[in-house]
Scaffold this motif. Structure first.
Motif, PDB file in Angstrom:
ATOM      1  N   LYS A  66       2.515   1.706  -3.446  1.00 19.58           N
ATOM      2  CA  LYS A  66       1.534   2.227  -4.405  1.00 19.58           C
ATOM      3  C   LYS A  66       1.315   3.721  -4.182  1.00 19.58           C
ATOM      4  O   LYS A  66       1.310   4.517  -5.133  1.00 19.58           O
ATOM      5  N   HIS A  67       1.152   4.125  -2.922  1.00 15.99           N
ATOM      6  CA  HIS A  67       0.965   5.537  -2.588  1.00 15.99           C
ATOM      7  C   HIS A  67       2.201   6.354  -2.973  1.00 15.99           C
ATOM      8  O   HIS A  67       2.086   7.453  -3.539  1.00 15.99           O
ATOM      9  N   PHE A  68       3.369   5.822  -2.681  1.00 18.45           N
ATOM     10  CA  PHE A  68       4.623   6.523  -3.000  1.00 18.45           C
ATOM     11  C   PHE A  68       4.723   6.789  -4.495  1.00 18.45           C
ATOM     12  O   PHE A  68       4.996   7.903  -4.921  1.00 18.45           O
ATOM     13  N   ARG A  95       2.393   6.932  -6.657  1.00 17.74           N
ATOM     14  CA  ARG A  95       1.341   7.845  -7.098  1.00 17.74           C
ATOM     15  C   ARG A  95       1.655   9.289  -6.705  1.00 17.74           C
ATOM     16  O   ARG A  95       1.374  10.222  -7.456  1.00 17.74           O
ATOM     17  N   THR A  96       2.235   9.502  -5.537  1.00 19.73           N
ATOM     18  CA  THR A  96       2.427  10.859  -5.027  1.00 19.73           C
ATOM     19  C   THR A  96       3.832  11.422  -5.239  1.00 19.73           C
ATOM     20  O   THR A  96       4.005  12.635  -5.167  1.00 19.73           O
ATOM     21  N   ALA A 130       0.829  -1.212   0.000  1.00 18.29           N
ATOM     22  CA  ALA A 130       0.000   0.000   0.000  1.00 18.29           C
ATOM     23  C   ALA A 130       0.862   1.260   0.000  1.00 18.29           C
ATOM     24  O   ALA A 130       0.588   2.217  -0.738  1.00 18.29           O
ATOM     25  N   ARG A 131       1.908   1.248   0.796  1.00 19.62           N
ATOM     26  CA  ARG A 131       2.787   2.426   0.851  1.00 19.62           C
ATOM     27  C   ARG A 131       3.556   2.603  -0.439  1.00 19.62           C
ATOM     28  O   ARG A 131       3.781   3.730  -0.889  1.00 19.62           O
TER      29      ARG A 131
END
Length: 109
Positions: free
Chosen positions: A60-62, A64-65, A57-58
């Motif tokens: 994927k977030h990384f 994306r952001t 999850a982290r």
């Protein structure tokens, strides 16, 4: 921690038992948290699954952001700030800093 509350019969001793060292919060260090987490990850399948899901999850977030080119810019600035901190707060000219090997990061991704 939540798994310990859900399964105290299985995890309670490892989380709160006699082998657990009590350390005042003001004296805790990241390596203590990491060592405790690794012990749980290595010995409990559910906790290992939670850890893997958290990493996914982290990640994927990384991505994306903070895409690779943005990461490079931020990381380069942190590299310069690290040299300044190690130099007593005095800025270090780029040519006097240790080599920065990460310019190719965007190509790795």
């Amino acid at each position: 921690f939540v798994e310990g509350l859900l399964r105290p019969d299985i995890l309670g001793e490892r989380l709160w038992g006699c082998d657990t060292v009590a350390v005042p919060i003001s004296q805790r260090k990241w390596n203590q948290y990491i060592a405790s987490a690794m012990k749980l990850i290595e010995t409990d399948d559910r906790i290992a699954l939670h850890a893997q899901q958290q990493v996914e999850a982290r990640t994927k977030h990384f991505w994306r952001t903070l895409p690779p080119t943005s990461f490079l810019s931020v990381n380069r600035k942190e590299w310069e700030e690290l040299h300044q901190r190690l130099n007593g707060g005095v800025p270090v000219p780029q040519e006097q800093q240790l080599p920065y090997f990460f310019e190719e990061i965007p190509a790795w991704c």
